[in-house]
Design an enzyme around this catalytic site. Structure first.
Site, PDB file in Angstrom:
ATOM      1  N   ASN A   1     127.910  19.361  98.124  1.00  0.00           N
ATOM      2  CA  ASN A   1     128.492  20.054  99.290  1.00  0.00           C
ATOM      3  C   ASN A   1     127.528  20.033 100.486  1.00  0.00           C
ATOM      4  O   ASN A   1     127.726  20.760 101.450  1.00  0.00           O
ATOM      5  CB  ASN A   1     128.862  21.501  98.926  1.00  0.00           C
ATOM      6  CG  ASN A   1     127.655  22.346  98.560  1.00  0.00           C
ATOM      7  OD1 ASN A   1     126.516  21.866  98.566  1.00  0.00           O
ATOM      8  ND2 ASN A   1     127.877  23.613  98.227  1.00  0.00           N
TER       9      ASN A   1
ATOM     10  N   HIS B   1     124.255  20.883 100.414  1.00  0.00           N
ATOM     11  CA  HIS B   1     123.179  21.878 100.447  1.00  0.00           C
ATOM     12  C   HIS B   1     121.809  21.241 100.239  1.00  0.00           C
ATOM     13  O   HIS B   1     121.691  20.177  99.636  1.00  0.00           O
ATOM     14  CB  HIS B   1     123.429  23.043  99.481  1.00  0.00           C
ATOM     15  CG  HIS B   1     123.264  22.761  98.025  1.00  0.00           C
ATOM     16  ND1 HIS B   1     124.199  23.166  97.089  1.00  0.00           N
ATOM     17  CD2 HIS B   1     122.283  22.165  97.319  1.00  0.00           C
ATOM     18  CE1 HIS B   1     123.783  22.824  95.888  1.00  0.00           C
ATOM     19  NE2 HIS B   1     122.626  22.212  95.991  1.00  0.00           N
TER      20      HIS B   1
ATOM     21  N   GLU C   1     123.149  26.998 101.162  1.00  0.00           N
ATOM     22  CA  GLU C   1     124.543  26.628 100.973  1.00  0.00           C
ATOM     23  C   GLU C   1     125.265  26.505 102.321  1.00  0.00           C
ATOM     24  O   GLU C   1     124.812  27.070 103.328  1.00  0.00           O
ATOM     25  CB  GLU C   1     125.248  27.705 100.134  1.00  0.00           C
ATOM     26  CG  GLU C   1     124.733  27.824  98.701  1.00  0.00           C
ATOM     27  CD  GLU C   1     125.274  26.720  97.776  1.00  0.00           C
ATOM     28  OE1 GLU C   1     125.580  25.614  98.256  1.00  0.00           O
ATOM     29  OE2 GLU C   1     125.370  26.987  96.572  1.00  0.00           O
TER      30      GLU C   1
ATOM     31  N   ASP D   1     113.216  26.439  95.456  1.00  0.00           N
ATOM     32  CA  ASP D   1     114.141  27.491  95.030  1.00  0.00           C
ATOM     33  C   ASP D   1     113.945  27.891  93.579  1.00  0.00           C
ATOM     34  O   ASP D   1     113.211  27.242  92.827  1.00  0.00           O
ATOM     35  CB  ASP D   1     115.596  27.045  95.280  1.00  0.00           C
ATOM     36  CG  ASP D   1     115.866  25.608  94.837  1.00  0.00           C
ATOM     37  OD1 ASP D   1     115.080  25.065  94.047  1.00  0.00           O
ATOM     38  OD2 ASP D   1     116.867  25.038  95.283  1.00  0.00           O
TER      39      ASP D   1
END
Ligand code: GLP
Length: 241
Positions: free
Chosen positions: A136, A138, A143, A67
């Protein structure tokens, strides 16, 4: 899935470097899928040390990162290109032309994503994909959502991710709101996956990802569908397993 118990961050980093180094030794012209963030930083330091000791040759290696923040130049200290250059690429004998990240400055996001998928298709399956995990759940910047996104896409970062990554920036307003991320498909197509988790902040996400149902609400849970995943987690990250 194999879970390797690490005592702490240093132990996790050393064990992860062992796997990446073994991959490079077994297949010098391998394709490594790489991650940024705190989780793999120590692993990169170990790999650099091994290269400098004369034990690891990166001259035939190709890397493709997960990313990049949208809008950050490679020279920006918080861009992932800068991270990779400074933690790994500038310290080993890799050919810079064979190190790939999404172009954070692309004028056209859709074209940027198409180009990255075309690149991934050309490179063929990733031999070893290194992953961290967000608090979370990811992976990369995939996401939590309502569907797994197979292809490279431009994402609006979750508030929790912006908060988590704020520590690297002076002010919250400086954290980019969007990022490009490789999709789930090339991650699942990787021949081998190594997931790193350190610290109590990852314990819940790790438990949900490994032992709960496979759901896009916890993107890392998709790894349950892969046949060769090695999780290297320290004691604090394994607290809820
Ligand atoms: C970041 C990155 C991920 C990384 C994750 C965890 O936002 N986009 O690739 O794995 O979040 O980061 P860290 O290792 O710093 O906890």
């Amino acid at each position: 899935m194999v879970i390797i118990n690490a005592t702490d961050y240093t132990d996790m980093s050393r064990k992860a470097a062992n796997l990446v180094a073994a991959q490079i030794v077994i297949k010098p012209a391998c394709v490594l899928g790489l991650a940024t963030g705190s989780s793999p930083e120590g692993m990169y330091a170990q790999l650099v040390a091994r290269h400098q000791a004369g034990d690891l040759d990166f001259s035939h290696v190709t890397t493709v990162n997960l990313d990049e923040y949208r809008g950050l130049a490679p020279s920006h200290e918080q861009s992932y290109r800068y991270f990779m250059d400074h933690h790994l690429f500038h310290h080993v004998n890799i050919d810079p032309a064979r190190t790939f990240l999404p172009n954070g400055l692309a004028a056209d996001p859709a074209e940027c994503c198409r180009a990255y998928d075309a690149l991934l298709a050309t490179l063929g399956p990733i031999d070893l994909q290194v992953l961290g995990i967000g608090g979370n759940g990811h992976i990369g910047f995939n996401e939590p959502g309502t569907a797994f996104e197979p292809k490279t896409h431009c994402v609006d970062l979750a508030d929790t991710t912006i908060e988590a990554n704020q520590r690297f920036f002076e002010r919250r307003e400086d954290v980019p709101r969007q990022a490009y991320t490789m999709g789930i498909q090339p991650i699942l197509q990787a021949r081998k996956i190594v997931l790193l988790a350190s610290g109590s902040g990852k314990a819940q996400a790790l438990r949900d990802a490994l032992y709960d149902k496979v759901t896009p609400a916890v993107p890392a849970s998709v790894l349950q569908l892969h046949s060769d995943v090695t999780v290297i987690a320290d004691t604090a990250a394994r607290a809820l397993l």
